[in-house]
Design a protein around this motif. Structure first.
Motif, PDB file in Angstrom:
ATOM      1  N   GLY A 268       8.539  -4.339   9.536  1.00  0.00           N
ATOM      2  CA  GLY A 268       9.436  -3.351   9.387  1.00  0.00           C
ATOM      3  C   GLY A 268       8.533  -1.985   8.647  1.00  0.00           C
ATOM      4  N   THR A 269       7.684  -2.453   7.638  1.00  0.00           N
ATOM      5  CA  THR A 269       6.950  -1.313   6.760  1.00  0.00           C
ATOM      6  C   THR A 269       6.016  -0.463   7.851  1.00  0.00           C
TER       7      THR A 269
ATOM      8  N   LEU B  28      -5.816   8.913   9.262  1.00  0.00           N
ATOM      9  CA  LEU B  28      -5.685   8.511   7.900  1.00  0.00           C
ATOM     10  C   LEU B  28      -4.462   7.975   7.159  1.00  0.00           C
ATOM     11  N   ILE B  29      -3.563   8.219   7.937  1.00  0.00           N
ATOM     12  CA  ILE B  29      -2.319   7.685   7.119  1.00  0.00           C
ATOM     13  C   ILE B  29      -1.920   6.285   7.820  1.00  0.00           C
ATOM     14  N   THR B  30      -2.024   6.133   9.323  1.00  0.00           N
ATOM     15  CA  THR B  30      -1.538   4.799   9.700  1.00  0.00           C
ATOM     16  C   THR B  30      -2.596   3.744   9.519  1.00  0.00           C
TER      17      THR B  30
ATOM     18  N   PHE C  63      -1.971  -2.171   4.926  1.00  0.00           N
ATOM     19  CA  PHE C  63      -0.998  -2.548   3.818  1.00  0.00           C
ATOM     20  C   PHE C  63       0.000  -3.532   4.242  1.00  0.00           C
ATOM     21  N   ALA C  64       0.408  -3.162   5.449  1.00  0.00           N
ATOM     22  CA  ALA C  64       1.639  -4.096   6.110  1.00  0.00           C
ATOM     23  C   ALA C  64       0.928  -5.634   6.455  1.00  0.00           C
ATOM     24  N   ALA C  65      -0.371  -5.534   6.957  1.00  0.00           N
ATOM     25  CA  ALA C  65      -1.067  -6.696   7.091  1.00  0.00           C
ATOM     26  C   ALA C  65      -1.339  -7.545   5.884  1.00  0.00           C
ATOM     27  N   VAL C  66      -1.628  -6.863   4.738  1.00  0.00           N
ATOM     28  CA  VAL C  66      -1.529  -7.821   3.625  1.00  0.00           C
ATOM     29  C   VAL C  66      -0.233  -8.289   3.251  1.00  0.00           C
TER      30      VAL C  66
END
Length: 238
Positions: A191-192, A168-170, A176-179
């Motif tokens: 890095g994020t 649920l976290i990853t 979000f990192a892909a965006v």
């Protein structure tokens, strides 16, 4: 699974990273177990490392055994896929090889699960009892013997409890990192994602190690007169 040279290299790199990092992590976390059970003051990181460091050789040996066993399914898949790397299969034997490899892989995974439960307590035995690698593996066999299904059920429940929150976290973190990677610099996205995964993996691994170690203590209490020993050892601290 090692179905291509690139996947084999990635698997080996990941295994090598885990092999280097995991034993010290096991040692540090498990070093805090006995003081916590006895109700003694919490160890600092430096104290936990000092306690674990003399046992690193045994921990690495135990983890080498775990790593070799865990690679069996990958070895089977790689051996089945290797003949077709970069070459066609004019004889049409690929389907037969894949079927046989699939059956062998399922059997290997079942064997892996069985053996993994049998040796689950070996790291704790190294740190808590100061045993060598061979003695710790035998100790784990003895503690799990005749209680395999119970230990399996508890360890499986621990894995599920870790898997649900980490997923649920990853997943949102990776999305979000892909965006970020689409809209901004790629290094920021990488890095994020890496930072989130590192924190989640560290917390999840620590919880899993601690929970498995408590199951190890529980098995000793059920099998031996260990509860009396704990009471005696804790008495001077009361």
């Amino acid at each position: 699974m090692g179905t291509s040279p690139q996947e084999v290299l990635f698997t080996l790199a990941l295994v090598a990273l885990c092999f280097v990092v995991t034993p010290p992590t096991l040692g540090v976390v498990l070093s805090t177990l006995r003081p916590a059970v006895l109700g003694r003051p919490r160890l600092t990181l430096s104290q936990a490392w000092a306690t674990a460091r003399p046992h690193l050789r045994a921990l690495y040996t135990v983890w080498a055994v775990v790593t070799l066993i865990s690679l069996i399914p990958t070895i089977i898949e790689t051996a089945a896929a290797a003949p077709s790397w970069g070459t066609p299969d004019p004889a049409g034997n690929g389907d037969t090889i894949s079927t046989v490899a699939g059956i062998l892989t399922v059997a290997a995974v079942l064997l892996l699960i069985y053996v993994s439960v049998l040796i689950a307590f070996a790291p704790a035995a190294v740190i808590v009892e100061g045993l060598t690698a061979g003695a710790a593996l035998r100790r784990s066999f003895d503690l799990v013997h005749r209680s395999w299904w119970r230990c399996f059920a508890v360890l499986a429940a621990i894995s599920v409890l870790i898997l649900i929150p980490t997923t649920l976290i990853t997943l949102p973190a990776i999305a979000f990192a892909a965006v970020i990677g689409i809209a901004g610099p790629l290094w920021v996205a990488i890095g994020t994602a890496a930072a989130v995964l590192t924190v989640v993996f560290g917390l999840g691994s620590s919880y899993g190690i601690g929970a498995t170690a408590l199951l190890y203590q529980d098995q000793r209490i059920r099998r031996e007169n260990y509860a009396t020993d704990l009471i005696r050892d804790a008495a001077p601290e009361l």
